[in-house]
Design an enzyme around this catalytic site. Structure first.
Site, PDB file in Angstrom:
ATOM      1  N   ASP A  51      79.579 103.901  70.814  1.00 33.34           N
ATOM      2  CA  ASP A  51      78.178 104.294  70.617  1.00 33.34           C
ATOM      3  C   ASP A  51      77.705 105.844  71.012  1.00 33.34           C
ATOM      4  O   ASP A  51      78.044 105.746  72.650  1.00 33.34           O
ATOM      5  CB  ASP A  51      77.221 103.684  70.290  1.00 33.34           C
ATOM      6  CG  ASP A  51      76.188 103.217  69.915  1.00 33.34           C
ATOM      7  OD1 ASP A  51      75.766 104.329  69.236  1.00 33.34           O
ATOM      8  OD2 ASP A  51      75.125 102.193  70.128  1.00 33.34           O
ATOM      9  N   ASP A 100      71.168 102.266  61.345  1.00 33.83           N
ATOM     10  CA  ASP A 100      70.595 101.508  61.995  1.00 33.83           C
ATOM     11  C   ASP A 100      70.110 100.590  61.495  1.00 33.83           C
ATOM     12  O   ASP A 100      69.198  99.373  61.063  1.00 33.83           O
ATOM     13  CB  ASP A 100      69.876 101.931  63.110  1.00 33.83           C
ATOM     14  CG  ASP A 100      70.674 101.715  64.788  1.00 33.83           C
ATOM     15  OD1 ASP A 100      72.042 100.821  64.366  1.00 33.83           O
ATOM     16  OD2 ASP A 100      70.188 102.108  65.608  1.00 33.83           O
TER      17      ASP A 100
HETATM   18  C1  DGJ Z   1      72.147 101.966  68.693  1.00 35.10           C
HETATM   19  C2  DGJ Z   1      73.648 101.560  66.935  1.00 35.10           C
HETATM   20  O1  DGJ Z   1      73.433 102.275  66.689  1.00 35.10           O
HETATM   21  C3  DGJ Z   1      73.474 100.030  67.186  1.00 35.10           C
HETATM   22  O2  DGJ Z   1      73.931  99.433  66.272  1.00 35.10           O
HETATM   23  C4  DGJ Z   1      73.272  98.993  68.744  1.00 35.10           C
HETATM   24  O3  DGJ Z   1      74.824  99.311  69.097  1.00 35.10           O
HETATM   25  C5  DGJ Z   1      72.519  99.795  69.845  1.00 35.10           C
HETATM   26  N1  DGJ Z   1      72.679 101.375  70.064  1.00 35.10           N
HETATM   27  C6  DGJ Z   1      72.768  99.092  70.341  1.00 35.10           C
HETATM   28  O4  DGJ Z   1      72.568  99.535  71.889  1.00 35.10           O
END
Ligand code: DGJ
Length: 736
Positions: free
Chosen positions: A466, A536
């Site tokens: 990430d 997300d």
């Molecule tokens: C951002 C990501 O897009 C999410 O799927 C998740 O992993 C969060 N970060 C976790 O902090």
């Protein structure tokens, strides 16, 4: 670049040239496309043609009939009122450059040929190689530029695009992706008008959150899925970029793409070579659909890690438990995931921390050890439990970042991005900072941190990588002041170095690129990754739009798409599990919820969806995509299908996007099938009490493509299960 102002100038500058005998006409190509350049020694490199394949006789005829030439890659100087792909200031302050062809070399190895047109300034020892890679099995041509300074002092690069492609004027439209109310990858389609059209990203870290570095040009008017000459271009780079189209005088739009030069002028030292990221170009006469399929095939075969390996169905913990992780919960989620047919469990954010805890997003990034208060048996106990449950184990990590509240930052405050004398500008959680990957020590730390986790836990088979912050208050504590403007470029070189080293150490691990949602959806990144987190936003209805846009350039195998809870956590929209499952199945299927909170109906539908998905995943993940009805066209329906390369198997997805009573929805004409074969239709993920009228029946490919299927817009389910959502997944199998 320039083609003229006024008739006289136009004739002079855009003159029809007939090449003389002995001139070097380069005909680069793929099996269906041609790129023709005039690379005569001593002359400027000229663009002649890019489009559908031209046979040698036609090419000779075109050349002898005369072609309006345009510069293929020229530098600032000749026509100061127009943009050029290259703009440099020579070591003595001269701001102009004139590139002429020195020679052409080609090298063929492993199914691809690289053609290097060696050009250079006609008075300075300054070299520019314009490079093209063609493949025997792909319709994509990659192009990039290598710039070498052989002068005695620094040359300053103010602009250094990877490509300059003239596109003949007419009714040319662009299709590109930008964030909008639809979330990531919102499809924008607009005609090219006079002036400069520019798409930029200057986030510093994640370059596909707000816009994408890919574009299509529909040359025959309004973009169409099935018809029309269409060019596609994708800048394969993880950092800041600019895609621009200059439309001024003359007959061509000039398309340029490359690293965004803003705040990034580059001092090229004597002897140093600057290599731009590649741009992947493709062309199809089958409209946007043809261009997408070209990108998908090239991506699977030549870019994406493990591009031809079917992806596992996974359950990710994020929307299920967020930071509230503990061993008991994780073990029970793994068992539930396995019971649903899942093949992999991914523990997301919240698992790590020592002195600083990761109970929310304000601390502990950088301290990559399991938090024993949450996970007494550490990662080992979890990977052992995963093995017992018969499921693989994956882990979330954010190696490019730290929190100010972390042991890493306490030890190494000089390892973060920070402008001299200024306060830190923290991102997420008021604490997140970006590590300075221009510093080799910091890169070593990141590689070692990942390597240690993977070596200590050999059962980990998947990493979700990430990155949740952009670069704020841009400055390096490592780079010398005269190289401070290199930071964005050096940071991405550093990032790529980390990716490469991790891959050398762990070639088989499956890695997902994530950037606060879909911020890492880029072919430059995917050289090292197997897939990306698309967004997300997991709301199924909104995902139809996001995935539609994304599919223009990226294949389903790479597009992570998860069934999440209802009501959805981002939109708060309730949706039946059937609809959520059907949408998720149109990409790389996963789940992202707490199975313990699911109803029996949700469990049953998801179990069925996972089983059905496995039976058709080869076609979805390796097949050719045909987009049939666009959600952006507001016809109340969206539909797409995947067809196996042999055309003996296909999967159709159909979603009602806007519900109205008494709706008559359009027939959906299928595509990509063999006209002469018979296909048997079976509904997958079926919830209706009575089968569809065409269930189990066979139709010719011709009928399905000419007339289509009349899909009922309601589900035949008991009253209490009726909703305003409706969707279908149909499996088509050739009978022979
Ligand atoms: C951002 C990501 O897009 C999410 O799927 C998740 O992993 C969060 N970060 C976790 O902090």
């Amino acid at each position: 670049m320039k083609s003229g102002k006024g008739l006289l100038l136009l004739l002079l500058l855009c003159a029809v040239r007939i090449p003389c005998p002995g001139e070097k006409i380069l005909h680069l190509g793929t099996s269906t496309t041609s790129l023709v350049l005039d690379a005569r020694k001593g002359g400027e490199l000229k663009f002649v043609y890019y489009g559908a394949k031209v046979e040698p006789d036609d090419l000779n005829a075109i050349l002898s009939a005369g072609v309006p030439y345009s510069d293929a890659y020229q530098a600032y100087g000749k026509y100061p009122d127009e943009e050029t792909p290259l703009w440099v200031v020579h070591s003595d302050g001269n701001m102009t450059t004139r590139l002429v062809v020195r020679d052409v070399v080609t090298e063929t190895a492993g199914g691809s040929t690289v053609t290097v047109i060696r050009t250079g300034d006609d008075i300075y020892p300054f070299d520019v190689n314009v490079c093209y890679r063609t493949y025997t099995d792909s319709e994509v041509i990659e192009t990039w530029v290598e710039i070498t300074n052989r002068e005695k002092a620094d040359v300053v690069l103010n602009r250094f695009d990877s490509v300059c492609l003239p596109i003949h004027k007419g009714d040319v439209w662009t299709s590109h992706l930008s964030v909008g109310i639809m979330g990531e990858a919102g499809l924008v389609e607009e005609p090219l008008l006079q002036g400069t059209m520019s798409i930029r990203n200057k986030d510093g870290v994640r370059n596909s959150l707000n816009s994408h570095s890919e574009i299509m040009f529909s040359l025959d008017g309004r973009p169409d899925e099935r018809h029309g000459a269409t060019i596609g271009a994708a800048l394969c780079y993880s950092g800041n970029y600019e895609l621009a189209v200059d439309t001024y005088w003359g007959r061509y739009h000039q398309f340029r793409a490359g690293i965004c030069p803003d705040n990034s002028s580059y001092r090229l030292a004597p002897g140093e070579k600057f290599v731009t990221p590649p741009v992947a170009l493709t062309f199809s006469l089958e409209g946007k659909g043809g261009v997408s399929r070209n990108f998908h095939r090239w991506g699977r075969n030549h870019v994406l890690r493990h591009g031809n390996m079917p992806r596992k169905v996974l359950l990710n913990s994020w929307e299920g438990v967020y930071f509230d992780i503990n061993e008991e919960k994780i073990v029970s989620m793994m068992k539930d995931a396995a019971a649903l047919g899942g093949e992999l469990f991914v523990m997301d954010d919240g698992w790590f921390g020592g002195k600083y805890r990761r109970n929310d997003d304000s601390s502990a990034l950088g301290d990559w050890v399991a938090d024993r208060r949450k996970l007494p048996g550490g990662l080992k106990a979890l990977t052992d439990s995963a093995a017992v449950a018969g499921i693989g184990f994956g882990l979330w990590i954010e190696p490019e970042m730290a929190d100010i509240s972390s042991e890493l930052y306490e030890k190494h405050p000089d390892w973060i991005i920070k402008a001299k004398g200024r306060d830190i500008v923290a991102g997420r959680g008021g604490s997140q900072v970006v590590l300075d990957f221009s510093n080799p020590k910091v890169r070593d730390y990141a590689v070692k941190a990942i390597d240690r986790i993977l070596k200590e836990n050999p059962r980990i088979e998947y990493i979700k990588w990430d990155s949740n912050s952009g670069i704020y208050m841009h400055g390096s504590q490592h780079l010398p002041s005269d190289r401070m403007s290199h930071l964005h470029i050096e940071w991405h070189r550093g990032l790529e170095d980390v990716f490469r080293r991790v891959r050398e150490l762990h070639p088989d691990i499956v890695m997902q690129a994530c950037g606060a949602g879909g911020g890492r959806v880029n072919w430059g990144v995917l050289r090292y990754f197997d897939e990306f987190w698309t967004s997300d936003i997991t709301d199924a209805l909104q995902r139809i739009y996001i995935q539609w846009g994304t599919s223009h350039f990226y294949p389903a195998i790479a597009m992570a798409s998860h069934i999440s809870a209802s009501p959805n956590h981002q939109t708060h929209r309730p949706a039946p599990v059937k609809f959520r499952a059907d949408v998720a199945m149109s990409g790389r299927l996963g789940l992202e919820l707490q199975p313990a909170d699911m109803t029996d109906e949700e469990m049953a539908v998801c179990r069925q969806a996972v089983a059905d998905y496995k039976s058709v995943r080869n076609t979805i993940q390796m097949g050719d995509l045909y987009r049939l009805v666009s959600p952006f066209d507001r016809k109340n329906v969206a539909s797409l299908m995947y067809v196996s390369p042999e055309k003996n198997d296909a999967v159709l997805f159909w979603f009602r996007t806007e519900p109205f009573a008494g709706q008559i929805l359009p027939l959906v004409k299928l595509d990509g099938l063999d006209r002469d074969r018979m296909y048997r239709v079976t509904e997958l993920n079926r919830i209706d009490d009575t089968p569809l009228p065409f269930e189990g029946k066979s139709f010719s490919g011709a009928f399905l493509m000419n007339y289509g299927l009349d899909i009922p817009y309601r589900h035949d389910v008991p009253e209490e299960r009726k909703s305003d959502f409706s969707s279908r997944v149909l499996h088509l199998e050739a009978k022979d």
